[in-house]
Design a protein around this motif. Sequence first.
Motif, PDB file in Angstrom:
ATOM      1  N   THR A 118      20.104 -28.584  25.079  1.00 25.01           N
ATOM      2  CA  THR A 118      18.834 -29.338  25.116  1.00 25.01           C
ATOM      3  C   THR A 118      18.879 -30.447  24.065  1.00 25.01           C
ATOM      4  OG1 THR A 118      17.710 -28.018  23.425  1.00 25.01           O
ATOM      5  CG2 THR A 118      17.578 -27.220  25.716  1.00 25.01           C
ATOM      6  N   ALA A 119      17.735 -31.091  23.879  1.00 21.03           N
ATOM      7  CA  ALA A 119      17.623 -32.194  22.902  1.00 21.03           C
ATOM      8  C   ALA A 119      18.028 -31.766  21.495  1.00 21.03           C
ATOM      9  CB  ALA A 119      16.199 -32.731  22.889  1.00 21.03           C
ATOM     10  N   TRP A 120      17.968 -30.485  21.183  1.00 22.61           N
ATOM     11  CA  TRP A 120      18.396 -30.054  19.840  1.00 22.61           C
ATOM     12  C   TRP A 120      19.832 -30.469  19.555  1.00 22.61           C
ATOM     13  CZ3 TRP A 120      15.137 -28.943  16.257  1.00 22.61           C
ATOM     14  CH2 TRP A 120      13.978 -28.217  16.509  1.00 22.61           C
ATOM     15  N   ASP A 121      20.690 -30.412  20.588  1.00 22.65           N
ATOM     16  CA  ASP A 121      22.125 -30.619  20.349  1.00 22.65           C
ATOM     17  C   ASP A 121      22.421 -31.966  19.686  1.00 22.65           C
ATOM     18  OD1 ASP A 121      22.570 -28.154  21.431  1.00 22.65           O
ATOM     19  OD2 ASP A 121      23.313 -28.875  23.355  1.00 22.65           O
ATOM     20  N   SER A 122      21.712 -32.999  20.104  1.00 26.50           N
ATOM     21  CA  SER A 122      21.992 -34.320  19.541  1.00 26.50           C
ATOM     22  C   SER A 122      21.330 -34.505  18.170  1.00 26.50           C
ATOM     23  CB  SER A 122      21.508 -35.412  20.494  1.00 26.50           C
ATOM     24  OG  SER A 122      20.143 -35.240  20.735  1.00 26.50           O
TER      25      SER A 122
END
Length: 174
Positions: free
Chosen positions: A67-71
């Motif tokens: 999800t957006a957490w990865d970036s």
Amino acid sequence: MAVGIYFATTTGKTEDIADRLHPLLNGTNTPQDLADLQDLSPLNDLDAIICGIPTWNTGADSERSGTAWDSMLEGISKLSLSGKQVAIYGLGDSSTYTENFCDAIEELHQCFKNAGATMVGYVSKDGYTFEDSKSLIGDKFCGLPLDEDSESDMTDDRLMSWAIQLKQEIPALN
Ligand SMILES: Cc1cc2nc3c(=O)[nH]c(=O)nc-3n(C[C@H](O)[C@H](O)[C@H](O)COP(=O)(O)O)c2cc1C
């Protein structure tokens, strides 16, 4: 005193939990979808942060959430969050993905630790049925694992207990 709840989600379950947790923790800000965040600067203004993260990239060493957490992980590690408490809840499936249950909690946990935050909200593995999880530190998960796929009947009790625990561990919630 300000406490933020941030989540990222693919099918909506981690958002649903944020919406259920919010009323259990008086004074927390309205849950924010990480995907709507331009940058990480809002985190600097908070006394404590509660994060919700699902696991999608099964068995991955890095970028386990999908999800957006990865970036955001690299950027979080570079923040200066000393003096702030951070607690993480994770969504997973302890039945189908029993060897990688809620692995993403630990990855996010490590990044916030790198930033100097005080990590709270650890939970005993008692009462969970799974084979393995990268999020286990000794006998405890380094956050709250939740399973809306196989154990949704346990979520309300787990959330209630965690809310009580967080009120004891996070001064800004009082
Ligand atoms: C392709 C796929 C891979 C998944 N991998 C894992 C995993 O490795 N570990 C785990 O605990 N759950 C895994 N899950 C379960 C999801 O994390 C779970 O359904 C979660 O509630 C999804 O949250 P979301 O709706 O907020 O995206 C996986 C699900 C799918 C469909």
